[in-house]
Scaffold this active site. Structure first.
Site, PDB file in Angstrom:
ATOM      1  N   LYS A 160       0.307   9.456   6.615  1.00  0.00           N
ATOM      2  CA  LYS A 160       0.155  10.897   6.451  1.00  0.00           C
ATOM      3  C   LYS A 160       0.777  11.859   7.135  1.00  0.00           C
ATOM      4  O   LYS A 160       1.086  13.150   6.622  1.00  0.00           O
ATOM      5  CB  LYS A 160      -1.192  10.882   6.214  1.00  0.00           C
ATOM      6  CG  LYS A 160      -1.987  12.137   6.150  1.00  0.00           C
ATOM      7  CD  LYS A 160      -3.413  12.147   6.346  1.00  0.00           C
ATOM      8  CE  LYS A 160      -3.756  13.703   6.681  1.00  0.00           C
ATOM      9  NZ  LYS A 160      -5.271  13.782   6.764  1.00  0.00           N
ATOM     10  N   HIS A 205     -16.732   3.801   0.445  1.00  0.00           N
ATOM     11  CA  HIS A 205     -16.156   2.711  -0.162  1.00  0.00           C
ATOM     12  C   HIS A 205     -17.042   1.528  -0.325  1.00  0.00           C
ATOM     13  O   HIS A 205     -16.722   0.802  -1.387  1.00  0.00           O
ATOM     14  CB  HIS A 205     -14.870   2.344   0.194  1.00  0.00           C
ATOM     15  CG  HIS A 205     -13.650   3.071  -0.215  1.00  0.00           C
ATOM     16  ND1 HIS A 205     -13.323   3.305  -1.290  1.00  0.00           N
ATOM     17  CD2 HIS A 205     -12.756   3.965   0.736  1.00  0.00           C
ATOM     18  CE1 HIS A 205     -12.152   4.049  -1.406  1.00  0.00           C
ATOM     19  NE2 HIS A 205     -11.862   4.237  -0.089  1.00  0.00           N
ATOM     20  N   GLY A 218      -5.131   6.146   7.702  1.00  0.00           N
ATOM     21  CA  GLY A 218      -6.315   6.761   8.116  1.00  0.00           C
ATOM     22  C   GLY A 218      -7.346   5.923   8.421  1.00  0.00           C
ATOM     23  O   GLY A 218      -7.934   5.440   9.667  1.00  0.00           O
ATOM     24  N   GLY A 219      -7.753   5.018   7.331  1.00  0.00           N
ATOM     25  CA  GLY A 219      -8.799   4.166   7.465  1.00  0.00           C
ATOM     26  C   GLY A 219      -8.673   3.097   6.198  1.00  0.00           C
ATOM     27  O   GLY A 219      -7.962   3.436   5.352  1.00  0.00           O
ATOM     28  N   HIS A 221     -15.798   8.498   4.612  1.00  0.00           N
ATOM     29  CA  HIS A 221     -15.026   8.047   3.332  1.00  0.00           C
ATOM     30  C   HIS A 221     -15.110   6.411   3.408  1.00  0.00           C
ATOM     31  O   HIS A 221     -15.246   5.997   2.318  1.00  0.00           O
ATOM     32  CB  HIS A 221     -13.524   8.461   3.566  1.00  0.00           C
ATOM     33  CG  HIS A 221     -12.582   8.212   2.350  1.00  0.00           C
ATOM     34  ND1 HIS A 221     -12.320   9.152   1.362  1.00  0.00           N
ATOM     35  CD2 HIS A 221     -12.139   7.002   2.451  1.00  0.00           C
ATOM     36  CE1 HIS A 221     -11.736   8.418   0.641  1.00  0.00           C
ATOM     37  NE2 HIS A 221     -11.469   7.158   1.450  1.00  0.00           N
ATOM     38  N   GLU A 222     -14.764   5.768   4.257  1.00  0.00           N
ATOM     39  CA  GLU A 222     -14.544   4.286   4.326  1.00  0.00           C
ATOM     40  C   GLU A 222     -15.769   3.710   4.317  1.00  0.00           C
ATOM     41  O   GLU A 222     -16.308   2.673   3.534  1.00  0.00           O
ATOM     42  CB  GLU A 222     -13.719   3.790   5.679  1.00  0.00           C
ATOM     43  CG  GLU A 222     -12.544   4.509   5.922  1.00  0.00           C
ATOM     44  CD  GLU A 222     -11.400   4.369   4.905  1.00  0.00           C
ATOM     45  OE1 GLU A 222     -11.543   3.658   3.952  1.00  0.00           O
ATOM     46  OE2 GLU A 222     -10.695   5.568   4.932  1.00  0.00           O
ATOM     47  N   PRO A 243      -0.948   2.383   9.728  1.00  0.00           N
ATOM     48  CA  PRO A 243      -0.366   2.938   8.867  1.00  0.00           C
ATOM     49  C   PRO A 243      -1.422   3.938   8.018  1.00  0.00           C
ATOM     50  O   PRO A 243      -0.619   5.068   7.514  1.00  0.00           O
ATOM     51  CB  PRO A 243       0.343   2.119   7.756  1.00  0.00           C
ATOM     52  CG  PRO A 243      -0.383   0.807   7.785  1.00  0.00           C
ATOM     53  CD  PRO A 243      -0.810   0.510   9.057  1.00  0.00           C
ATOM     54  N   GLN A 284      -4.241  -3.991   0.951  1.00  0.00           N
ATOM     55  CA  GLN A 284      -4.022  -3.128  -0.098  1.00  0.00           C
ATOM     56  C   GLN A 284      -2.660  -2.197  -0.212  1.00  0.00           C
ATOM     57  O   GLN A 284      -2.246  -1.975   0.847  1.00  0.00           O
ATOM     58  CB  GLN A 284      -5.270  -1.877   0.036  1.00  0.00           C
ATOM     59  CG  GLN A 284      -5.287  -1.310  -1.264  1.00  0.00           C
ATOM     60  CD  GLN A 284      -6.564   0.095  -1.274  1.00  0.00           C
ATOM     61  OE1 GLN A 284      -7.071   0.667  -0.203  1.00  0.00           O
ATOM     62  NE2 GLN A 284      -6.798   0.575  -2.403  1.00  0.00           N
ATOM     63  N   GLU A 292     -11.069   0.230   3.974  1.00  0.00           N
ATOM     64  CA  GLU A 292     -12.233  -0.049   3.982  1.00  0.00           C
ATOM     65  C   GLU A 292     -12.860  -1.194   3.699  1.00  0.00           C
ATOM     66  O   GLU A 292     -13.351  -1.864   2.654  1.00  0.00           O
ATOM     67  CB  GLU A 292     -12.801   0.807   2.496  1.00  0.00           C
ATOM     68  CG  GLU A 292     -12.366   0.188   1.220  1.00  0.00           C
ATOM     69  CD  GLU A 292     -10.989   0.931   0.942  1.00  0.00           C
ATOM     70  OE1 GLU A 292     -10.199   1.248   1.709  1.00  0.00           O
ATOM     71  OE2 GLU A 292     -10.524   0.893  -0.239  1.00  0.00           O
ATOM     72  N   GLU A 340     -10.810   5.861  -5.337  1.00  0.00           N
ATOM     73  CA  GLU A 340     -10.649   7.191  -4.206  1.00  0.00           C
ATOM     74  C   GLU A 340     -11.118   8.512  -4.754  1.00  0.00           C
ATOM     75  O   GLU A 340     -11.629   9.121  -3.860  1.00  0.00           O
ATOM     76  CB  GLU A 340      -9.095   7.570  -3.855  1.00  0.00           C
ATOM     77  CG  GLU A 340      -8.500   5.973  -3.302  1.00  0.00           C
ATOM     78  CD  GLU A 340      -9.026   5.557  -2.172  1.00  0.00           C
ATOM     79  OE1 GLU A 340      -9.852   6.193  -1.487  1.00  0.00           O
ATOM     80  OE2 GLU A 340      -9.026   4.260  -1.577  1.00  0.00           O
ATOM     81  N   ASP A 358       2.009   1.719  -4.824  1.00  0.00           N
ATOM     82  CA  ASP A 358       1.860   2.703  -3.985  1.00  0.00           C
ATOM     83  C   ASP A 358       2.189   4.191  -4.413  1.00  0.00           C
ATOM     84  O   ASP A 358       1.622   5.212  -3.773  1.00  0.00           O
ATOM     85  CB  ASP A 358       3.225   2.061  -2.875  1.00  0.00           C
ATOM     86  CG  ASP A 358       2.616   2.684  -1.436  1.00  0.00           C
ATOM     87  OD1 ASP A 358       1.472   2.593  -1.196  1.00  0.00           O
ATOM     88  OD2 ASP A 358       3.503   3.089  -0.533  1.00  0.00           O
ATOM     89  N   TYR A 413      -7.258  11.352  -5.101  1.00  0.00           N
ATOM     90  CA  TYR A 413      -8.330  11.575  -4.233  1.00  0.00           C
ATOM     91  C   TYR A 413      -9.028  13.035  -4.705  1.00  0.00           C
ATOM     92  O   TYR A 413     -10.047  13.117  -4.934  1.00  0.00           O
ATOM     93  CB  TYR A 413      -7.571  11.617  -3.039  1.00  0.00           C
ATOM     94  CG  TYR A 413      -7.344  10.460  -2.235  1.00  0.00           C
ATOM     95  CD1 TYR A 413      -6.202   9.644  -2.373  1.00  0.00           C
ATOM     96  CD2 TYR A 413      -8.023   9.865  -1.348  1.00  0.00           C
ATOM     97  CE1 TYR A 413      -5.957   8.370  -1.927  1.00  0.00           C
ATOM     98  CE2 TYR A 413      -7.748   8.686  -0.653  1.00  0.00           C
ATOM     99  CZ  TYR A 413      -6.589   7.968  -1.064  1.00  0.00           C
ATOM    100  OH  TYR A 413      -6.419   6.673  -0.283  1.00  0.00           O
TER     101      TYR A 413
HETATM  102  N1  BES Z   1      -8.193   2.553   0.827  1.00  0.00           N
HETATM  103  C1  BES Z   1      -7.521   3.570   1.165  1.00  0.00           C
HETATM  104  C2  BES Z   1      -6.189   3.660   1.884  1.00  0.00           C
HETATM  105  C3  BES Z   1      -5.291   2.736   1.003  1.00  0.00           C
HETATM  106  C4  BES Z   1      -5.096   3.145  -0.327  1.00  0.00           C
HETATM  107  C5  BES Z   1      -4.463   1.870   1.628  1.00  0.00           C
HETATM  108  C6  BES Z   1      -4.236   2.579  -1.173  1.00  0.00           C
HETATM  109  C7  BES Z   1      -3.295   1.286   0.725  1.00  0.00           C
HETATM  110  C8  BES Z   1      -3.278   1.462  -0.531  1.00  0.00           C
HETATM  111  C9  BES Z   1      -8.518   4.309   2.279  1.00  0.00           C
HETATM  112  O1  BES Z   1      -9.928   4.383   1.989  1.00  0.00           O
HETATM  113  C10 BES Z   1      -8.090   5.829   2.430  1.00  0.00           C
HETATM  114  O2  BES Z   1      -8.317   6.480   1.344  1.00  0.00           O
HETATM  115  N2  BES Z   1      -7.594   6.291   3.435  1.00  0.00           N
HETATM  116  C11 BES Z   1      -7.307   7.718   3.882  1.00  0.00           C
HETATM  117  C12 BES Z   1      -8.232   8.485   4.445  1.00  0.00           C
HETATM  118  C13 BES Z   1      -9.288   9.240   3.532  1.00  0.00           C
HETATM  119  C14 BES Z   1     -10.318   9.835   4.471  1.00  0.00           C
HETATM  120  C15 BES Z   1      -8.588  10.126   2.696  1.00  0.00           C
HETATM  121  C16 BES Z   1      -5.966   7.681   4.538  1.00  0.00           C
HETATM  122  O3  BES Z   1      -5.630   6.500   5.206  1.00  0.00           O
HETATM  123  O4  BES Z   1      -5.484   8.663   4.893  1.00  0.00           O
HETATM  124 ZN    ZN Z   2     -10.244   5.685   0.365  1.00  0.00          ZN
END
Ligand code: BES
Ligand code: ZN
Length: 599
Positions: free
Chosen positions: A553, A295, A264-265, A291-292, A262, A137, A267, A314, A373, A381
């Site tokens: 983050k 998804h 947090g998670g 969260h994951e 890179p 992603q 999905e 999101e 991105d 979110y």
């Molecule tokens: N799907 C996202 C990560 C993502 C988004 C990767 C867009 C690449 C492009 C994942 O579900 C996510 O939102 N991760 C968050 C954690 C969440 C608890 C807010 C993160 O990685 O910080």
């Molecule tokens: Zn997410």
């Protein structure tokens, strides 16, 4: 205004022309070469064509295409690659002969393929075996598989992966739980998924059970800790099913990634990838798992049609995440998450405003000719969440649960647009309710409409303590010790607003040992506050943190802060180039580079 929503499903971030030929199934055959850091691949694509399709058009990025053949008679097919674009990569155009419905592509990935991170053994917890993982992603899948890399195009897949003997290979699919001595694994995903959910990892991994269909994969050194922190995951899954309908993906497992991951998670279906920075020993950061997991409905079942509709993935997922946490731990837990998220949102809006990016504070984005991105921020979110929360306030929590369940039922394994959500919402609400929520304002206009600001009772005592803590630091320590992590995070943020001096922070550090915190969220806020205050005693610890953790983050705000401090900029740039960066995934490394290139 609304007319721009109905321009059809063209995806500005893919070269694919699904109206001519659309991929429906992928069969992958991969060989992972850890020496050369490349994947040798064979992708067999099945597709449906319209009557006058002359070409199958795919997305690629930095792929070396050896050959393209017809899957029926194995004869070569002419193909061409367009000139490379920094963001979109290259279109691979394959000339079709009448009747062809299957192509076979032999290819190799580039050693610096943006989706792939090849870690040396020293960069893993065990230090014995290298590790490979993918992050597809938003539009990086095309750098490891030639396919139609658009969230609106779904396909089923099967795969055969040959990795190093001693490694376990895992994908976003039905997964093995045991080592195979030859290192060859087979996978299948029988539900259609979009390309951004393609995922692969390979390393020295063990599996541990949490429930009949829930488990954890991690390096053996990490697994026991992970099983403990994630022990409530089966309850989360049951709560989510109660709220939003049956979980359709079979198993739900979590793979604990190396610290360089890179995000947090991520999905990935059947197998969430999770950063080890949420392992704290007290389950305090597991809303990320909720969260994951969420998804699995919002995103993986009902999928944003293009990255302009990212908030449908999101914002909905943050909403589901908080409902799940509320079911498990009560409404005060949800309130705390909500307030922390709201503070992030206000900050994000301020920052976007300062950068002259008001337009990007709309939920429905316009990312054409930009890197998707750029849409990945708290607007999708947290503004997305706040909008859904305001609908919930109006119609009631139960009605909201039911409405969302219906949304997922209707759009299971389909793509959704902002327009289709608005249509659905209009159908579900009475006219008065529709007028009261003002969905058009929320979705199509910048900034925030009038709304109820989230509040948390548990944070009240925290806010009071901010002004007292420094007067009698010894008295404060027992107060701090009985707080949960969200209260501590809130405290540190509020304290930071008071602009403490280096002396204040030295006293606080001596009493609370913040520098030694094993909670990454708390440590991050502490580092940011200390840098802003000029409390330099943190530097060795910060250096160690940035040398191992690659979660963007945390890393990006810290690096940006360092880059704008005259006293530290050169030091930080040097450490970044010589050390920190070597551990980062492309996603984090490239974001940080722009922090140093700005003056
Ligand atoms: N799907 C996202 C990560 C993502 C988004 C990767 C867009 C690449 C492009 C994942 O579900 C996510 O939102 N991760 C968050 C954690 C969440 C608890 C807010 C993160 O990685 O910080
Ligand atoms: Zn997410």
């Amino acid at each position: 205004m609304a007319s721009s929503l109905f321009v059809g499903l063209h995806d500005p971030h893919s070269y694919a022309k699904p109206e001519e030929a659309r991929v429906t199934h992928l069969d992958l055959n991969l060989r992972l070469d850890f020496e050369k850091k490349v994947i040798q691949g064979r992708a067999t694509l099945l597709f449906e064509t319209s009557s006058r399709a002359d070409y199958l058009t795919l997305d690629t990025r930095q792929l070396f295409i050896h050959s393209v053949r017809s899957g029926d008679d194995a004869l070569p097919l002419p193909f061409s690659l367009s000139s490379p674009d920094d963001v979109l990569g290259q279109a691979l155009q394959i000339r079709l002969r009448p009747g062809i419905q299957k192509v076979v592509i032999e290819y190799e990935t580039a050693p610096d393929a943006p989706a792939l991170q090849w870690l040396s053994a020293e960069q893993t917890a065990g230090g014995r075996e290298p590790f490979l993982y993918t992050q597809s992603q938003a539009i990086l899948c095309r750098s490891w598989i030639p396919l139609q890399d658009s969230p609106g195009i779904r396909f089923t897949y099967t795969a055969r992966v040959a990795t190093k003997p001693g490694h376990l290979a895992l994908m976003s699919a039905q997964n093995p739980q045991k080592l195979k001595s030859d290192g060859v694994y087979e996978f299948r995903m029988d539900h259609p998924v979009p390309a951004y959910l393609m995922a692969l990892a390979s390393g020295r991994l063990d599996f541990g059970v949490l429930d009949h269909n829930v488990g954890v994969y991690a390096e053996p050194e990490i697994l026991p800790r992970a099983l403990k922190d994630f022990e409530d995951t089966p309850r989360m899954l049951r709560a989510a099913e109660k709220l939003y309908g049956p979980y359709p993906w079979g198993r739900y497992d979590i793979l604990v990634m190396p610290p360089s991951f890179p995000f947090g998670g991520m999905e990935n279906p059947c197998l969430t990838f999770a950063t080890p920075t949420i392992l704290t020993g007290d389950k305090s950061l597991t809303s990320l798992v909720a969260h994951e997991l969420a998804h699995s409905w919002s995103g993986n079942l009902a999928t944003n049609a293009t990255w302009n509709d990212f908030w449908l993935n999101e914002g909905f997922t943050v909403y589901l995440e908080r409902r799940i946490m509320e079911e498990l731990y009560g409404s005060s837990y949800r309130d705390m998450l909500e307030v922390l998220g709201y503070e992030d949102l206000i900050q994000t809006i301020e920052a976007l405003k300062e950068e002259g990016r008001e337009e990007d504070t709309r939920l429905r984005l316009h990312l054409d000719n930009r890197d998707p991105d750029e849409g990945m921020n708290d607007i999708a979110y947290e503004k997305g969440y706040l909008f859904l929360r305001s609908v919930e306030r109006l119609i009631g929590t139960q009605a909201m649960d039911k409405m969302l369940q219906e949304w997922f039922r209707r759009h299971a394994f389909k793509s959704v647009t902002t327009a289709s959500w608005m249509e659905f919402l209009k159908e579900q609400l009475s006219l008065e309710q529709w007028v009261a929520v003002q969905p058009d304002k929320w979705i199509l206009e910048p900034f925030l409409p009038l709304h109820a600001a989230p509040q948390s009772r548990a944070f009240q005592e925290v806010e009071e303590a901010v002004f007292q803590c420094l007067n009698d630091i010894d008295k404060f320590r027992p107060v701090w010790e009985k707080w949960n992590s969200h209260q501590r995070q809130h405290f540190l943020r509020k304290l930071s607003e008071q602009k403490p001096t280096p002396k204040d922070l030295a006293a606080l550090d001596a009493s609370l040992e913040l520098n030694e915190s094993t909670n990454s969220e708390e440590l991050f806020i502490w580092f940011m506050m200390a840098l802003k205050a000029g409390y330099m005693d943190i530097l060795p610890r910060l250096d160690a943190f940035l040398s191992s953790v690659g979660r963007r983050k945390f890393v990006l705000p810290l690096v940006r802060q360092l880059a704008c401090m005259p006293a530290l900029r050169d030091w930080a740039r040097k450490r970044f180039l010589e050390r920190w960066k070597l551990r980062y995934h492309y996603v984090t490394a490239s974001s940080c580079e722009s922090a140093f290139s700005k003056d």
